[in-house]
Design a protein around this motif. Sequence first.
Motif, PDB file in Angstrom:
ATOM      1  N   ILE A  57       0.837  -1.201   0.000  1.00 46.39           N
ATOM      2  CA  ILE A  57       0.000   0.000   0.000  1.00 46.39           C
ATOM      3  C   ILE A  57       0.874   1.255   0.000  1.00 46.39           C
ATOM      4  N   ARG A 102      -7.612  -5.999   1.345  1.00 45.26           N
ATOM      5  CA  ARG A 102      -7.470  -4.884   2.282  1.00 45.26           C
ATOM      6  C   ARG A 102      -7.145  -3.568   1.584  1.00 45.26           C
ATOM      7  N   CYS A 103      -7.475  -3.473   0.313  1.00 40.93           N
ATOM      8  CA  CYS A 103      -7.215  -2.256  -0.461  1.00 40.93           C
ATOM      9  C   CYS A 103      -8.430  -1.325  -0.412  1.00 40.93           C
ATOM     10  N   GLU A 104      -8.218  -0.095   0.044  1.00 42.30           N
ATOM     11  CA  GLU A 104      -9.304   0.879   0.135  1.00 42.30           C
ATOM     12  C   GLU A 104      -9.895   1.195  -1.230  1.00 42.30           C
ATOM     13  N   GLU A 105      -9.063   1.197  -2.269  1.00 39.71           N
ATOM     14  CA  GLU A 105      -9.536   1.539  -3.607  1.00 39.71           C
ATOM     15  C   GLU A 105     -10.639   0.593  -4.072  1.00 39.71           C
ATOM     16  N   THR A 106     -10.562  -0.642  -3.627  1.00 36.30           N
ATOM     17  CA  THR A 106     -11.544  -1.647  -4.038  1.00 36.30           C
ATOM     18  C   THR A 106     -12.698  -1.766  -3.049  1.00 36.30           C
ATOM     19  N   TRP A 107     -12.380  -1.772  -1.746  1.00 35.02           N
ATOM     20  CA  TRP A 107     -13.375  -2.114  -0.733  1.00 35.02           C
ATOM     21  C   TRP A 107     -13.808  -0.945   0.152  1.00 35.02           C
ATOM     22  N   GLY A 108     -13.196   0.221  -0.035  1.00 37.71           N
ATOM     23  CA  GLY A 108     -13.596   1.389   0.748  1.00 37.71           C
ATOM     24  C   GLY A 108     -12.796   1.528   2.039  1.00 37.71           C
ATOM     25  N   LYS A 109     -13.034   2.624   2.738  1.00 37.40           N
ATOM     26  CA  LYS A 109     -12.278   2.928   3.962  1.00 37.40           C
ATOM     27  C   LYS A 109     -12.557   1.933   5.084  1.00 37.40           C
ATOM     28  N   ASP A 110     -13.658   1.193   4.990  1.00 35.52           N
ATOM     29  CA  ASP A 110     -13.986   0.192   6.016  1.00 35.52           C
ATOM     30  C   ASP A 110     -13.498  -1.199   5.599  1.00 35.52           C
ATOM     31  N   CYS A 111     -12.460  -1.246   4.753  1.00 36.70           N
ATOM     32  CA  CYS A 111     -11.996  -2.526   4.182  1.00 36.70           C
ATOM     33  C   CYS A 111     -11.505  -3.514   5.235  1.00 36.70           C
ATOM     34  N   ARG A 139     -21.835  -5.776   2.867  1.00 36.09           N
ATOM     35  CA  ARG A 139     -21.249  -5.248   1.641  1.00 36.09           C
ATOM     36  C   ARG A 139     -21.512  -6.183   0.447  1.00 36.09           C
TER      37      ARG A 139
END
Length: 520
Positions: free
Chosen positions: A60, A424-433, A440
């Motif tokens: 990351i 665990r990537c925010e770009e894919t799963w959002g800030k609550d990843c 979800r």
Amino acid sequence: MVAMVLYAAIIVPVLCSLYMFHRRRCCKHPLLRDYPILGMLPTVLFNLWRLHDFFTEGLIKHGGSGDLKGPWFTNMNYFVTCDSRNVQHMLCKNFDNYVKGHDFREIFEPFGDGFIAADYETWKYIRTLLHSLMNQPRFKAFIDQTVQKKILTSLLPMFDHAQQLGRMVNLQDVFLRFTFDNICLTTVGHDPKCLSIDFPVVAVEKAFRMSDKSIFYRHTVPNSVWKLQKWLQIGQEKKMTEASKTIDEFIYSFITSKRKELRKCTKEEMKEVPLDLLSLWMTEEGGCEHNDKFIRDFAFNFIVAGRGSMASTLTWFFWLVIKHPLVEAKILEEIKDHFKTNEKKNDEYGHGFDDLKQSVSGEVLGMEEVKKLVYLHGALCEALRLFPPIPIERKQAVKVDILPSGHRVNGNTMIMFSLYAMGRCEETWGKDCLEFKPERWISEKGEIVKVASYKFIAFNAGPRSCLGKDLALLQMKMVAASMLWSYRFQMAEGHVASPSHSFGLSMKNGLKVRIMKRDL
């Protein structure tokens, strides 16, 4: 003598500087600190206790991709990525340029020419046959009945026994035993009975566990080290040889016996042969023409693929559910809303099935019934997203390519995808990843949300996507529903969950729980 010392004092630093310059040119995107001689190995070893999270943080920090260099003069050099654009490019759009490769097949030697390690025409041929077999309705019905019966005859009685005695149970060990029995029934038509109240030591199941450890060991040392140990038959390689012998004897014995049985069968009798994959494979047109080695490789690959992955997922799933009681409550409410007693079971298994149901506490939902459990499906997908059974996949580039991230890969470059980091990537799963949120995966209409396989990669992506994905999810839903409906699980005090150092994402020290009857 003095002249030689002075000469060395001048030449050695110059050579070291030239090599460092060359290494920096080759390693344009270092993922970790690069030490002289040892490369990035010291940093990896220092963070070994939290390796997957450590790599996630590093990836990351460096935009999702980077170079991982091993000690000098070894071939332990990789390009590592968790960028979904790169994954889509390599596994889907430019699939033919990224193969398992020779090095992979050497490390995964016990897999032979099965579908996990094979490339090119061999892989295509096996996949075509496997696709045909697994789509047969009678095979799916066989799996449904096999899982239901195994839950009723082994899983629930074992939990009842442990609950009555007040014993702690290691759920990870339970799931490994259950899935091994189940996958052996599915593959060769034999139940090794690993899962019973006395938790027996079964030689072939122990051999498969040892094989997993040995393959992981081969990933941690230079090829020359484990190959020398194999030649000398010492250390972990000796254990690998012994385990492979036990496994081969087990599989070949069923191949031999089934060939003898099938030769005696008439065309009419062929229609009544058992529905395990080995029998189906041999009775397919041209199936008996495959040599024993080909069938052995197929069986070995299928057992490995179905055993460890389901056990790993169920272990992490129950750890997550125990930690999130609101999720558990929603799963139970969903099961209660959709639960129906299946009166057909008595016809399928005979009159003794009703007696069996009365001898254990619990009910089992079939595949058609668990399809209705959308929230449970979402919870299992969340477990797979956060804790993929195979946390790292590897490929090898055939020729030069430029990835969507802008990185250049040369021919023969070894590539690792961190599936653990991708979840665990925010770009894919959002800030609550990092949160466990089954919601979800559920749309506003209450339907399962479909996510592109190159983003949710637990079942691989592209042409090599797992053919057994749907069947695996249904089986895990059957197990999870029957367990949660009948029992409550309390984690052992002080239990700390962390991934073990193994090929699959198993839980270090297992998952020890106390079992209590559930009052509904």
